[in-house]
Write a protein that holds these residues in place. Structure first.
Motif, PDB file in Angstrom:
ATOM      1  N   ALA A   1       0.873  -1.393   0.265  1.00 51.86           N
ATOM      2  CA  ALA A   1       0.046  -0.051   0.030  1.00 51.86           C
ATOM      3  C   ALA A   1       0.942   1.203  -0.072  1.00 51.86           C
ATOM      4  CB  ALA A   1      -0.974   0.111   1.370  1.00 51.86           C
TER       5      ALA A   1
ATOM      6  N   ARG B   1      -1.630   3.069  -2.152  1.00 51.48           N
ATOM      7  CA  ARG B   1      -2.837   4.009  -1.681  1.00 51.48           C
ATOM      8  C   ARG B   1      -2.366   4.788  -0.469  1.00 51.48           C
ATOM      9  NH1 ARG B   1      -3.172  -1.317  -0.770  1.00 51.48           N
ATOM     10  NH2 ARG B   1      -4.010  -1.948   1.381  1.00 51.48           N
TER      11      ARG B   1
ATOM     12  N   ASP C   1      -0.834   2.895  -8.829  1.00 50.79           N
ATOM     13  CA  ASP C   1      -1.690   2.974  -7.629  1.00 50.79           C
ATOM     14  C   ASP C   1      -3.305   2.212  -7.830  1.00 50.79           C
ATOM     15  OD1 ASP C   1      -3.124   4.474  -9.138  1.00 50.79           O
ATOM     16  OD2 ASP C   1      -2.905   6.334  -8.104  1.00 50.79           O
TER      17      ASP C   1
ATOM     18  N   ASP D   1      -0.002  -5.515   3.862  1.00 53.85           N
ATOM     19  CA  ASP D   1      -1.088  -4.556   3.553  1.00 53.85           C
ATOM     20  C   ASP D   1      -1.040  -3.939   1.998  1.00 53.85           C
ATOM     21  OD1 ASP D   1       0.993  -2.337   2.745  1.00 53.85           O
ATOM     22  OD2 ASP D   1       1.278  -1.936   4.950  1.00 53.85           O
TER      23      ASP D   1
ATOM     24  N   ASP E   1      -6.284  -6.264   0.865  1.00 57.35           N
ATOM     25  CA  ASP E   1      -7.208  -5.320   1.604  1.00 57.35           C
ATOM     26  C   ASP E   1      -7.354  -5.863   3.132  1.00 57.35           C
ATOM     27  OD1 ASP E   1      -9.707  -3.577   0.847  1.00 57.35           O
ATOM     28  OD2 ASP E   1     -10.378  -4.923   2.113  1.00 57.35           O
TER      29      ASP E   1
ATOM     30  N   GLY F   1      -7.566  -2.250  -0.557  1.00 54.39           N
ATOM     31  CA  GLY F   1      -6.281  -2.877  -1.110  1.00 54.39           C
ATOM     32  C   GLY F   1      -6.696  -4.184  -2.221  1.00 54.39           C
TER      33      GLY F   1
END
Ligand code: DIR
Ligand code: MN
Ligand code: MN
Ligand code: MN
Length: 305
Positions: A124, A174, A193, A227, A230, A244
């Protein structure tokens, strides 16, 4: 190739206790068995000891437990190179500061083989801070900067070989801090992303990257941060970020990586068993590893790309 499991109970790269139990959680979830059932030879090297602590001078007083991180990095560089000459290392973390050492080891190994190292960063976060720009002071947010040779890492081991930023591909982003975003903009790192994934699917950016690894006859290191997934399917991580990768997106990445035949080393990092729900995240991580090593539902023609 023999798979070498290298446990590193490092948790000094962040501030939540529990990551250090990651390696044993993967073992308890059955990692060795799952890989042997896929026909692989597995040698579990157990948990590594960090190198002796040296006195280091952090660039500022926000930097958290730098001496420990340096000691782990030294030990991982040593153990990783050793394993890479005999087989394929799988690094079991531990937080993502593990990659300061694991990827440095693989870069050195690739350099000795006269081949370029490519890095697939499934996370992430971009982990592109330096100890100077990091506002958390957590060194798990810095490995990509270290490995690509950014300034600010005085006191860390000198890299035998740097990773070319143009050979780093991040998928799943993200949560990128302001300083990281600015630095990424002026670097050649490939960044995807979650919006990219939503718009094009996860296959396209991955295939493009794998095609390049193949064209340049590179080695490929995969760094899988829990991470990336999700939080609904992978809650056991200290830095959850909503939105995620889904269960199928994550498995598809692993399945394509397997079919490519290009992966030469793997990190499984940031699992915090204290935050898990009855081993759910540990199990998902080893199932993803199984997909990376060829588990499939039905036989299918092996069309790499
Ligand atoms: C944040 C969080 N960017 C930091 N980083 C991470 O502390 O610098 N979590 N890496 O995986
Ligand atoms: Mn990370
Ligand atoms: Mn992360
Ligand atoms: Mn920051």
């Amino acid at each position: 190739k023999t798979l070498f499991l290298i446990g590193a109970t490092v948790e000094s790269g962040q501030r939540i206790a529990g990551c250090g139990m990651g390696p044993d959680a993967y073992r308890a979830a059955g990692l060795t068995t799952i890989l042997r059932d896929l026909g692989r030879e597995v040698r579990d090297l157990g948990n590594l000891a960090p190198a002796p602590l040296r006195e280091v001078v952090p660039v500022n007083d926000r930097v958290h437990r730098m001496a420990e991180c340096v000691a782990w990095t030294e030990a991982l560089i040593e153990a990783g190179q050793q394993a890479a000459t005999q087989g394929m290392p799988i690094f079991l973390g531990g937080d993502h500061s593990l990659a300061l050492g694991s990827v440095a080891a693989m870069a050195a190994h690739a350099g000795r083989e006269g081949r370029p190292l490519f890095v697939l960063w499934l996370d992430a976060h971009s982990d592109y801070h330096t100890p100077v720009t990091s506002d958390s002071g957590n060194l798990h947010g810095t490995p990509v900067a270290y490995l690509t040779g950014r300034d600010g890492f005085d006191g860390f081991p000198e890299l035998a070989a740097k990773v070319d930023p143009a050979r780093v591909c991040m998928i799943g982003l993200r949560s990128v801090d302001t300083e990281e975003r600015a630095a990424l903009r002026s670097s050649d790192i490939l960044t995807h992303d979650m919006r990219d994934i939503d718009e094009t699917g996860i296959v396209r950016p991955l295939r493009e990257f794998l095609e390049r690894v193949r064209q340049e006859n590179g080695l490929l290191h995969v760094s899988l941060d829990v991470d990336f997934l999700d939080p609904a399917i992978a809650p056991a991580v200290g830095t959850t970020v909503p939105g995620g990768a889904t269960f199928r997106e994550a498995h598809l990445v692993m399945e394509l990586l397997h079919d490519s035949g290009l992966v030469s080393s793997l990190d499984l990092v940031e699992l915090n068993p204290m935050l898990d729900e009855r081993g759910k995240t540990a199990r998902l991580m080893i199932d993803l590893t199984a997909s990376l090593f060829g588990r499939r539902v039905i036989d299918r023609p092996n069309r790499p790309f």
